[in-house]
Every structure is written in structure tokens, then in C-alpha cells.
Design a protein around this motif. Structure first.
Motif, PDB file in Angstrom:
ATOM      1  N   ALA A 158       0.859  -1.190   0.000  1.00  0.00           N
ATOM      2  CA  ALA A 158       0.000   0.000   0.000  1.00  0.00           C
ATOM      3  C   ALA A 158       0.889   1.233   0.000  1.00  0.00           C
ATOM      4  O   ALA A 158       1.672   1.441   0.935  1.00  0.00           O
ATOM      5  N   PHE A 166      -6.999   1.909  -6.749  1.00  0.00           N
ATOM      6  CA  PHE A 166      -7.154   3.106  -5.923  1.00  0.00           C
ATOM      7  C   PHE A 166      -8.621   3.485  -5.906  1.00  0.00           C
ATOM      8  O   PHE A 166      -9.358   3.243  -6.874  1.00  0.00           O
ATOM      9  N   SER A 175     -15.118   6.273  -0.612  1.00  0.00           N
ATOM     10  CA  SER A 175     -15.248   5.070   0.196  1.00  0.00           C
ATOM     11  C   SER A 175     -15.970   5.429   1.482  1.00  0.00           C
ATOM     12  O   SER A 175     -15.971   6.595   1.896  1.00  0.00           O
ATOM     13  N   ASP A 228     -12.497  -2.578   3.394  1.00  0.00           N
ATOM     14  CA  ASP A 228     -11.104  -2.972   3.239  1.00  0.00           C
ATOM     15  C   ASP A 228     -10.978  -4.102   2.217  1.00  0.00           C
ATOM     16  O   ASP A 228     -11.969  -4.681   1.765  1.00  0.00           O
ATOM     17  N   HIS A 270      -8.236   1.078   2.792  1.00  0.00           N
ATOM     18  CA  HIS A 270      -8.157   2.032   1.683  1.00  0.00           C
ATOM     19  C   HIS A 270      -8.328   3.449   2.226  1.00  0.00           C
ATOM     20  O   HIS A 270      -9.436   3.977   2.272  1.00  0.00           O
ATOM     21  N   THR A 327      -4.504   6.622  -1.411  1.00  0.00           N
ATOM     22  CA  THR A 327      -3.719   5.393  -1.314  1.00  0.00           C
ATOM     23  C   THR A 327      -3.813   4.624  -2.625  1.00  0.00           C
ATOM     24  O   THR A 327      -4.882   4.532  -3.227  1.00  0.00           O
TER      25      THR A 327
END
Length: 380
Positions: A137, A218, A222, A228, A338, A342
Motif C-alpha cells: 500500500a 485506488f 469510500s 477494506d 483504503h 492510497t
């Protein structure tokens, strides 16, 4: 399910030519319990006011009912990680970065390096690093602020041939992006709610003759919590088996099929389109990574169907044992969050992953893009 009659993709702003993922920190008045300002990055949905236009509307799923793609042709692939093996300092691209290994052998988080600024040598080193760590990540990235044409023509093509998914939605004009999308009204993912868990461990499109290698994901938006992705190390799964069983598995091949996924779409789910007719391919159950030489299991519940040359009961017994082993192997798994800005990179040849749909009841939006370069045909 069929897409809504009137979707956001129909009202796209044609003035928006580049993607921006500049998540804003919390407002000046936001404070923690200790009285300090909360400066963490927030998702757009966390800070948006009523009436605000969604800035990533152009990158909502578009389903082109007229697009028909020919069968994929074989191509020669040379992994860029090979050159990094001969580099006297193969991790120099991380010289100014902070690396946090999530387990001794699998998974890392990196801050302090910008992916879009990497030159060829840096990208070669990245390919080797991700092959070694399995999944990484990269935090605080401006990658998604870059022009989407650059993402495909420059970035993706450096690592392999861009894959166009046969069924999923894509931003209008950019079929090479694979989009993940779910909100309170629509689900455009290959998922069902007929099982006790939302977890479906898989490696991406393994039914292709040349499945993907280094892959990026990406998110644009969210939920504040949840959504996740879990990752499993298929090398670790292989190494936990007994030597005799490993040796036997290395003699076996299995059929991987895209037929069920295509039929799911033909029934009106996900967007209801099939851009390329589905295929089946036979791959070894254990494969070798072309750069590191490490062996990994290469089966997954979503696309692997049967073992060649075995009777049905024999095939089912072995595959179900391997599926459960991969899914229950907490000692070779990680769960990555996330966060805004990221980019998660993984090597699809040696990992399996699953979305974790633990946010669905709240109706939050999870919207992201995957960049998927195809690699070599699996071999052992």
C-alpha cells in the motif's frame, strides 16, 4: 441487476478532462478529544455538503452495449522486474521512503515515494519489490491526479498489456479501467448476497491465457470505515503444505473459466453486458514467479473449476481443501485499509484477495479503479 434508467454517467461533464483525487483534511474546527486538530485526509463523501456535485462523476461505470471485443491474442511478456535483479541497489527507489512491513514475509505500507514520478529504473525496482512483498500500500499518492491516458499508455503498458475486462463497467472512453462500484442503490461488482460471507477469495481474471501481473487499485470514494481488502500470500499457502502434497500438486493442472461470470452479466446483473466472449484456459495448480523463482498456489474459488485428469470427487476434494486453506490462513494474510490518496499494488500471480463488504447496510459508496496489465502464461 440492470443499471438504473437514468444514471450519473448520462450527465457527465465533458469539461472534466483529468481526474483529481485531492481529498480534503478535516475542517479547521474539527478537533480530537485531546483538543488537537484532526488533520487526517477524508473521503469526498465525508466532507461533501448537500448539493455538491460528485467530482469523480466522469469515472462512474459506463456500460457500452455496442462494444464487442475480439478474442485476446497471445503476446510475449518480459517482466520489468528482471532488470532490477541486476541493479546494484534494487531498492533505491525507497531511499527517502518509510517502509512498514505488515508481516515478515508478506505485505508492506510505504510513505514518502510518489509512484507517478518513478523513472524506468524505479518502476523496475517497484516490480521486483511488489513481487517480493506480494502486496504494498503506497500512502499519500498523487497518482490518481494524473491524466487517465497517461495511466494506461505510460504506466500500465510499462508493466504489460492493458487488460479490458469482458464484463465490468469502465469510464466512458477508457475501457482499460476496471471499476469497482457499490452504493445504496446499485452494485456493479461480481458479487451476490446468497452466502454467509461477502468474502470471495480470488486472483483476477485467471481464466485468461495470460492473467495479470503487477496490478494497481485506488479508490475515489469510500465509506469512512469498512470496505477494506483482504490479501492472501499464495506462496505462503503453498509453503504451509507438506512436501509430498506439494510435489503431487506440481503435477496437476486445472481449468479456469470465465463462463459463469459472463452468464451473470447476461442475466442483467452488474450492467448486463459481455464485451468479449468468455474463455476457459488450463493452468498449473502451482506456478513459478518469472522473476523471483518462488512457487505459489494458483487456484481460486471464483474461477477455478476442475482438475484435469481427476474424477469429479477427487478434483472437488483437493480444490476445496486448497480453497479453505487459503481462506483460513491468517498466518499468511493481511487486511489493508483504503485510506484517501492510497494506491495498492499487488502481484496477481502470487496473491489472492477479497473485497470485504462490511459497509453495505449503511448504503455508503465504494468507488474505485483497477489498472490491470497482463503478464506471461503461468508455468512451472
Amino acid at each position: 441487476m440492470s443499471p438504473p434508467a437514468s444514471s450519473a454517467t448520462e450527465t457527465l461533464s465533458h469539461k472534466l478532462h483529468t481526474l483529481s483525487l485531492r481529498s480534503e483534511p478535516a475542517g479547521e474546527s474539527a478537533e480530537t478529544q485531546g483538543g488537537k486538530k484532526d488533520s487526517r485526509l477524508r473521503w469526498w463523501s465525508e466532507t461533501a455538503q448537500e448539493g455538491d456535485a460528485y467530482p469523480y462523476e466522469r469515472f462512474l461505470p459506463f456500460f457500452d452495449t455496442e462494444l464487442r471485443l475480439p478474442p485476446l491474442e497471445p503476446f510475449k511478456h518480459i517482466d520489468p522486474g528482471h532488470k532490477a535483479l541486476w541493479d546494484p541497489s534494487p531498492r533505491s527507489f525507497l531511499a527517502n521512503a518509510e517502509v512498514d512491513d505488515l508481516t515478515p514475509d508478506f505485505g508492506s505500507e510505504v510513505t514518502g515515494v510518489q509512484l507517478h514520478q518513478l523513472d524506468d529504473r524505479g518502476r523496475q525496482q517497484l516490480a521486483l519489490f511488489v513481487a517480493q512483498r506480494g502486496v504494498v500500500a503506497f500512502r499519500d499518492q498523487d497518482f490518481a491526479d494524473q491524466d487517465p491516458t497517461w495511466m494506461i499508455e505510460d504506466w500500465c503498458k510499462f508493466f504489460g498489456r492493458p487488460h479490458i475486462h469482458p464484463c465490468s463497467g469502465a469510464p466512458k472512453g477508457y475501457p482499460e479501467f476496471h471499476l469497482v462500484y457499490r452504493d445504496g442503490k446499485a452494485v456493479y461488482n461480481y458479487e451476490t448476497d446468497t452466502r454467509l460471507t461477502s468474502s470471495v477469495w480470488h486472483s483476477d481474471v485467471t481464466y485468461e491465457e495470460q492473467p495479470p501481473g503487477l496490478t494497481l487499485l485506488f479508490l475515489f470514494d469510500s465509506p469512512a470505515a469498512g470496505g477494506d481488502t483482504g490479501y492472501a500470500d499464495q506462496r505462503g499457502a503453498y509453503n504451509h503444505l507438506s512436501p509430498n502434497f506439494r510435489a503431487y500438486l506440481e503435477t496437476l493442472q486445472a481449468v479456469h473459466s470465465g463462463v459463469e461470470q459472463a452468464e451473470y452479466s447476461r442475466k442483467g446483473n452488474r450492467g448486463g453486458i459481455v464485451k468479449r466472449e468468455p474463455v476457459e484456459n488450463i493452468h498449473p495448480i502451482v506456478r513459478v514467479h518469472p522473476v523471483t523463482g518462488e512457487k505459489a498456489l494458483f487456484v481460486n474459488r471464483q474461477f477455478t473449476r476442475r482438475i484435469v485428469g481427476l474424477k469429479q470427487e477427487e478434483s472437488d476434494a483437493i480444490l476445496n481443501l486448497l480453497y479453505l486453506h487459503i481462506e483460513r490462513g491468517a498466518d499468511f494474510q493481511v487486511r489493508l485499509r483504503h485510506r484517501p490518496r492510497t494506491v495498492i499494488a499487488w502481484d496477481n500471480r502470487i496473491t489472492a484477495h477479497t473485497a470485504i463488504v462490511d459497509f453495505a447496510k449503511g448504503g455508503a459508496r465504494r468507488h474505485g479503479a483497477r489498472i490491470t496489465p497482463q503478464a506471461e502464461r503461468p508455468y512451472i
